[in-house]
Design a protein around this motif. Structure first.
Motif, mmCIF file in Angstrom:
data_model
loop_
_atom_site.group_PDB
_atom_site.id
_atom_site.type_symbol
_atom_site.label_atom_id
_atom_site.label_comp_id
_atom_site.label_asym_id
_atom_site.label_seq_id
_atom_site.Cartn_x
_atom_site.Cartn_y
_atom_site.Cartn_z
ATOM 1 N N ASP B 168 11.874 80.510 5.435
ATOM 2 C CA ASP B 168 10.680 79.661 5.353
ATOM 3 C C ASP B 168 10.824 78.625 4.239
ATOM 4 O OD1 ASP B 168 9.624 81.100 7.424
ATOM 5 O OD2 ASP B 168 8.349 82.374 6.169
ATOM 6 N N ALA B 169 11.410 79.075 3.126
ATOM 7 C CA ALA B 169 11.535 78.156 1.985
ATOM 8 C C ALA B 169 12.654 77.133 2.199
ATOM 9 C CB ALA B 169 11.801 78.961 0.709
ATOM 10 N N LEU B 170 13.746 77.564 2.838
ATOM 11 C CA LEU B 170 14.926 76.700 2.957
ATOM 12 C C LEU B 170 14.849 75.709 4.110
ATOM 13 C CD1 LEU B 170 17.680 79.385 2.263
ATOM 14 C CD2 LEU B 170 17.397 77.264 0.967
ATOM 15 N N TRP B 171 14.148 76.110 5.157
ATOM 16 C CA TRP B 171 14.202 75.328 6.398
ATOM 17 C C TRP B 171 13.878 73.836 6.222
ATOM 18 C CZ3 TRP B 171 16.752 76.364 10.610
ATOM 19 C CH2 TRP B 171 16.499 75.622 11.770
ATOM 20 N N PRO B 172 12.767 73.503 5.533
ATOM 21 C CA PRO B 172 12.467 72.066 5.392
ATOM 22 C C PRO B 172 13.602 71.307 4.699
ATOM 23 C CG PRO B 172 10.649 73.424 4.581
ATOM 24 C CD PRO B 172 11.773 74.348 4.857
ATOM 25 N N TYR B 173 14.255 71.954 3.731
ATOM 26 C CA TYR B 173 15.360 71.295 3.032
ATOM 27 C C TYR B 173 16.591 71.199 3.940
ATOM 28 C CZ TYR B 173 12.762 71.709 -1.333
ATOM 29 O OH TYR B 173 11.821 71.591 -2.315
ATOM 30 N N ALA B 174 16.817 72.255 4.725
ATOM 31 C CA ALA B 174 17.992 72.261 5.608
ATOM 32 C C ALA B 174 17.882 71.138 6.633
ATOM 33 C CB ALA B 174 18.121 73.613 6.300
ATOM 34 N N ASP B 206 22.965 75.809 17.367
ATOM 35 C CA ASP B 206 23.804 76.875 16.832
ATOM 36 C C ASP B 206 23.016 77.820 15.915
ATOM 37 O OD1 ASP B 206 25.877 78.392 15.810
ATOM 38 O OD2 ASP B 206 26.493 76.843 14.389
ATOM 39 N N VAL B 207 22.327 77.267 14.904
ATOM 40 C CA VAL B 207 21.674 78.155 13.932
ATOM 41 C C VAL B 207 20.471 78.888 14.533
ATOM 42 C CG1 VAL B 207 22.467 76.951 11.860
ATOM 43 C CG2 VAL B 207 20.272 76.342 12.851
ATOM 44 N N VAL B 208 19.742 78.221 15.422
ATOM 45 C CA VAL B 208 18.581 78.900 16.005
ATOM 46 C C VAL B 208 19.039 80.122 16.803
ATOM 47 C CG1 VAL B 208 16.747 78.676 17.739
ATOM 48 C CG2 VAL B 208 17.028 76.910 16.002
ATOM 49 N N GLN B 209 20.154 79.959 17.497
ATOM 50 C CA GLN B 209 20.686 81.086 18.275
ATOM 51 C C GLN B 209 21.103 82.243 17.365
ATOM 52 O OE1 GLN B 209 24.471 80.541 20.132
ATOM 53 N NE2 GLN B 209 23.944 81.821 21.885
ATOM 54 N N GLN B 210 21.791 81.908 16.274
ATOM 55 C CA GLN B 210 22.252 82.959 15.370
ATOM 56 C C GLN B 210 21.073 83.618 14.648
ATOM 57 O OE1 GLN B 210 25.189 84.149 15.189
ATOM 58 N NE2 GLN B 210 25.109 85.428 13.338
ATOM 59 N N LEU B 211 20.091 82.826 14.227
ATOM 60 C CA LEU B 211 18.918 83.375 13.551
ATOM 61 C C LEU B 211 18.160 84.295 14.501
ATOM 62 C CD1 LEU B 211 17.708 80.165 11.662
ATOM 63 C CD2 LEU B 211 18.656 82.237 10.612
ATOM 64 N N ASP B 212 18.114 83.897 15.753
ATOM 65 C CA ASP B 212 17.426 84.702 16.750
ATOM 66 C C ASP B 212 18.079 86.079 16.892
ATOM 67 O OD1 ASP B 212 15.357 84.814 18.803
ATOM 68 O OD2 ASP B 212 17.046 84.975 20.196
ATOM 69 N N THR B 215 16.854 88.334 14.421
ATOM 70 C CA THR B 215 15.387 88.437 14.481
ATOM 71 C C THR B 215 14.688 87.608 13.402
ATOM 72 O OG1 THR B 215 15.150 90.414 13.085
ATOM 73 C CG2 THR B 215 15.528 90.788 15.435
ATOM 74 N N LEU B 216 15.270 86.470 13.084
ATOM 75 C CA LEU B 216 14.642 85.570 12.116
ATOM 76 C C LEU B 216 14.195 84.314 12.850
ATOM 77 C CD1 LEU B 216 17.340 85.946 9.345
ATOM 78 C CD2 LEU B 216 15.076 86.983 9.338
ATOM 79 N N GLU B 217 13.080 83.774 12.371
ATOM 80 C CA GLU B 217 12.524 82.630 13.092
ATOM 81 C C GLU B 217 12.234 81.484 12.136
ATOM 82 O OE1 GLU B 217 8.902 81.789 16.205
ATOM 83 O OE2 GLU B 217 9.200 83.829 15.450
ATOM 84 N N PRO B 218 12.773 80.295 12.423
ATOM 85 C CA PRO B 218 12.463 79.150 11.569
ATOM 86 C C PRO B 218 10.984 78.813 11.686
ATOM 87 C CG PRO B 218 14.239 78.622 13.113
ATOM 88 C CD PRO B 218 13.661 79.937 13.535
ATOM 89 N N PRO B 219 10.375 78.319 10.619
ATOM 90 C CA PRO B 219 8.962 77.938 10.707
ATOM 91 C C PRO B 219 8.767 76.892 11.807
ATOM 92 C CG PRO B 219 9.963 77.196 8.635
ATOM 93 C CD PRO B 219 10.955 78.067 9.306
ATOM 94 N N SER B 220 7.682 77.024 12.562
ATOM 95 C CA SER B 220 7.500 76.117 13.709
ATOM 96 C C SER B 220 7.136 74.712 13.254
ATOM 97 C CB SER B 220 6.432 76.675 14.641
ATOM 98 O OG SER B 220 5.270 76.976 13.909
ATOM 99 N N GLU B 221 6.422 74.619 12.156
ATOM 100 C CA GLU B 221 6.077 73.290 11.659
ATOM 101 C C GLU B 221 6.481 73.199 10.202
ATOM 102 O OE1 GLU B 221 2.013 71.951 12.162
ATOM 103 O OE2 GLU B 221 1.994 72.970 14.117
ATOM 104 N N THR B 222 7.051 72.080 9.842
ATOM 105 C CA THR B 222 7.380 71.899 8.428
ATOM 106 C C THR B 222 6.934 70.514 8.012
ATOM 107 O OG1 THR B 222 9.549 71.026 8.986
ATOM 108 C CG2 THR B 222 9.431 73.365 8.487
ATOM 109 N N SER B 223 6.532 70.424 6.760
ATOM 110 C CA SER B 223 6.218 69.080 6.260
ATOM 111 C C SER B 223 7.373 68.631 5.378
ATOM 112 C CB SER B 223 4.894 69.093 5.504
ATOM 113 O OG SER B 223 4.795 70.244 4.721
#
Lengths: 180, 255
Positions: B168-174, B206-212, B215-223
């Motif tokens: 959750d913390a890294l996704w917006p930066y990534a 690639d990353v969404v598949q691996q995170l899935d 069982t990890l999910e990127p935040p659906s909305e990021t600012s």
């Protein structure tokens, strides 16, 4: 002894193609895949690694010649009819590490030890390790380049890359020059 | 290659060099602190690898500008003010816990891998050669970080919670790794570099598949984080001050 650092695996390194695998040490890891990855980082940083084996440490039958001559069991009942391949490692003499000597088919590790003794008894083996082949994991040959080649062009990982002039060395040099 | 393109490509490659250098420094902070000895060594290895890649990029940068490839990298790393670094804020964030550092490494390695595919096809032969060299090593990083993301995601309740918090913390930066880089427009239109948008699509799949799988999910909305390669978090200045502290003691010293 209880250990908080995951399971222990013994690591064997093959220095070049065709050479015998030699015991290099052990690593902790949650499973064989990470054991191989960790083994790569811990034992192949200096060049000269062609391939790696890892084996769960608690799955190895270990017997020294002293234990064997004191009558430690070698002939525990074999599982009848169920033969599998075992890897035989031996430490030659009292120095150095356990080295892969060869394979043998046997019904159980104790029988494999006896077979190993028959086949390699002419060597001065002081300690035997018997490993069921099924418990061994091997680094993937197709990944060998990615795993082992980079170490070759990273001389900066080696302490000898840094020419540190120590105080003592300078002192010694000064003395030698005075003596001349 | 004309002068404009050389200058644009030089600046573009400096973003890659700075990303690797700053991340390498963050990784090196785990030395002596990783959860187990083996991972301590592994992370020190990663740090050295990233610094090695940085040095390859800095050399290319210097060659494009007609500068000395031996001395310019040291000047850029040890004698440039933090405000001049072009790294993405993702890599300057403090190392956090083990989950945070491992997940950042995974997200970054996956991005690097996607980029290298494009860079390895560059029309500028020296650039393609460096990209291919780094590719070999990145395959190993990728194996390592993917393996850990999976195990931490599927591990205990705590390891999963920490990973999700880190994500959750890294996704917006990534995601902001893929903002257009300085020099990119000209480099991409001249076939010496890929378009960020294309690379981003590769990375995301690639990353969404691996995170899935983990069982990890990127935040659906990021600012937007509000930071960028030209607008750093306060953490970079601290990192650079520490990284340069020894060199600054004796600026004319030779090593």
């Amino acid at each position: 002894v209880s250990d908080s650092q995951l399971s222990r695996f013994e690591v064997f390194v093959q220095g070049r193609k065709g050479a015998a695998y030699v015991h290099a040490g052990s690593v902790h890891a949650p499973d064989p895949e990470l054991a191989l990855l960790n083994a790569r980082d811990v034992f192949s940083r200096r060049p000269n690694c062609h391939s790696l084996w890892v084996v769960p440490a608690d799955r190895i039958l270990r017997r020294t010649v002293e234990q064997l001559s004191a009558g430690a069991e070698t002939d525990s009942p074999a599982t009848p009819g169920k033969s599998e391949t075992f890897l035989v490692f031996g430490k030659i003499g009292h120095r150095g590490s356990h080295v892969f000597l060869g394979e043998t088919a046997a019904a159980g590790s104790s029988q494999a030890l006896s077979r190993g003794q028959e086949a390699f008894g002419h060597l001065d083996v002081t300690s035997w390790w018997i490993v069921a082949e099924a418990t061994r994991s091997i680094s993937a040959p197709e990944e060998a380049r990615a795993w082992f080649d980079p170490a070759k062009d990273k001389p900066f990982r080696d302490h000898a890359f840094y020419p540190v002039e120590t105080f003592m060395r300078n002192l010694g040099r000064g003395r030698r020059q005075q003596a001349r | 290659m004309n002068d404009d393109l050389r200058a644009a490509l030089a600046e573009y490659l400096l973003t890659f060099a700075d990303d690797e250098m700053v991340l390498g420094h963050r990784d090196s902070e785990w030395t002596g602190h990783a959860p187990i000895l083996e991972e301590d060594i592994a992370f020190a290895n990663l740090a050295l690898d990233e610094m090695g890649h940085a040095s390859l990029w800095y050399r290319l940068h210097a060659e494009l500008l007609g500068e000395d490839p031996e001395s310019l990298p040291d000047r850029l790393v040890f004698h440039r003010p933090a405000s001049g670094f072009l790294n993405a804020p993702l890599v300057e964030l403090p190392r956090g816990d083990w989950a945070f550092s491992m997940l950042r490494q995974f997200l970054f390695d996956a991005a690097e891998r996607a980029w290298l595919e494009g860079l390895a096809r560059s029309r500028h032969a020296p650039l393609a050669a460096v990209a291919r060299k780094i590719q070999t090593e990145e395959r190993y990083h990728d194996r390592h970080t993917r393996a850990w993301v999976l195990r931490l995601g599927l591990g205990t309740q705590e390891s999963r919670a920490r990973m999700q918090r880190a994500l959750d913390a890294l996704w917006p930066y990534a995601v902001e790794l893929f903002e257009a880089r300085p020099g990119e427009a000209l480099a991409a239109s001249s076939d010496v570099a890929p378009e960020s948008a294309d690379v981003r699509a590769l990375w995301l799949a690639d990353v969404v598949q691996q995170l899935d799988k983990a069982t990890l999910e990127p935040p659906s909305e990021t600012s937007p984080t509000g930071y960028g390669r030209d607008r750093h978090t306060p953490h970079l200045a601290e990192l650079v001050a520490e990284m340069q502290s020894v060199a600054q003691l004796e600026p004319e010293g030779s090593w």
